[in-house]
Design a protein around this motif. Structure first.
Motif, mmCIF file in Angstrom:
data_model
loop_
_atom_site.group_PDB
_atom_site.id
_atom_site.type_symbol
_atom_site.label_atom_id
_atom_site.label_comp_id
_atom_site.label_asym_id
_atom_site.label_seq_id
_atom_site.Cartn_x
_atom_site.Cartn_y
_atom_site.Cartn_z
ATOM 1 N N ALA A 78 -87.942 28.101 80.309
ATOM 2 C CA ALA A 78 -88.652 28.861 81.332
ATOM 3 C C ALA A 78 -90.111 29.008 80.953
ATOM 4 O O ALA A 78 -90.442 29.503 79.882
ATOM 5 N N TRP A 129 -80.471 35.279 82.008
ATOM 6 C CA TRP A 129 -81.821 35.378 82.548
ATOM 7 C C TRP A 129 -82.008 36.622 83.430
ATOM 8 O O TRP A 129 -83.125 37.108 83.575
ATOM 9 N N PRO A 175 -87.688 32.816 84.802
ATOM 10 C CA PRO A 175 -86.911 31.584 84.673
ATOM 11 C C PRO A 175 -87.193 30.614 85.813
ATOM 12 O O PRO A 175 -87.754 30.991 86.844
ATOM 13 N N PRO A 207 -82.819 28.995 78.491
ATOM 14 C CA PRO A 207 -83.844 30.028 78.584
ATOM 15 C C PRO A 207 -85.155 29.593 77.973
ATOM 16 O O PRO A 207 -86.210 30.027 78.392
#
Length: 266
Positions: free
Chosen positions: A152, A264, A246, A149
């Motif tokens: 992103a 996400w 993302p 994560p």
């Protein structure tokens, strides 16, 4: 009619998931395959190659030859079903649960910009980059399984980009390896610059030529051919994801990848 189609590659053995029907695995309560189909809902044609189960109305199906022959053979099978007049085609793995319509629109803009001087860019639907688009799916062996994560990017939304652009307007996120040639395809690259070959948009004539060239080097067969082989002597526009949310190229090869994708989508 936009002349734009999409081929979704839903084959593969999913060995790292114990041989399950990977595109049917749910992320955010929906099968990954259906999330990818949502991301290309504005395409004139949507073709799923490989095992698929129930599909939305209008989605066509094909099977690679031989069955299990790999993503290149599957791409050729999908290409054979395209209507005359199709000019561009998205080639997408069916395990990209984070793909969105906005992300595909970014590829379409990038490829259109390469042809701006010679031809008008293809029309993009007004809703192509809508923030309401839910994420969808990603590519088998070609996409890394290491993104988290924290990777992103949190930059400008892709719907803020112009619908029609010239080369002088190309964002810094579009990196050219063109050598003065028109691009055959636009594809995403990850944070390390690795091309995500199964999260790409091709010019249809260029894809046909690439498949023919590759087959000629393999005695006429595409069985087991590597996706990278399609890119030999091909001009590529590389695109870094510059939208919010993302990375759309994130694919799910393992159970851990599915867990990350679930995080996400929450």
């Amino acid at each position: 009619m936009t002349g734009y189609a999409a081929i979704l590659l839903a084959g593969g053995a999913a060995r790292r998931m114990g041989g399950v029907d990977k595109p049917a695995r749910a992320v955010g309560g929906r099968p990954m395959l259906h999330r990818v189909l949502d991301a290309v809902a504005d395409a004139d044609q949507r073709i799923v190659v490989g095992s698929s189960g129930p599909l939305p109305r209008g989605v066509r199906t094909a099977r690679e030859e031989p069955p299990g022959g790999g993503p290149v053979a599957a791409t050729a099978a999908g290409l054979a079903l395209l209507d005359p007049g199709t000019t561009t085609v998205a080639v997408l793995a069916a395990d990209l649960p984070l793909l969105t319509t906005a992300a595909v629109a970014e590829l379409r803009r990038a490829l259109a910009a390469c042809h701006f001087r010679d031809d008008p860019p293809p029309a993009l639907d007004a809703a192509a980059a809508g923030p309401e688009d839910a994420p969808a799916t990603a590519g088998p062996e070609d996409a890394p399984a290491t993104a988290g994560p924290e990777d992103a990017p949190a930059t400008a939304r892709s719907e803020d980009a112009p619908a029609a652009v010239g080369p002088e307007d190309a964002p810094a996120a579009w990196r050219e390896t063109l050598d003065g040639r028109s691009a055959a395809l636009a594809c995403y690259v990850d944070g390390d610059g690795r091309r995500q070959h199964l999260c790409a948009l091709w010019q249809v004539p260029a894809l046909r030529s690439a498949l023919d060239r590759l087959a000629a080097t393999r005695g006429g067969s595409l069985d087991g051919a590597p996706v990278r082989g399609l890119l030999a002597d091909v001009a590529v526009r590389e695109v870094s994801w510059s939208g919010s949310g993302p990375p759309p190229w994130f694919d799910c090869d393992t159970d851990e990848d599915v867990r990350r994708a679930e995080e996400w989508t929450r």
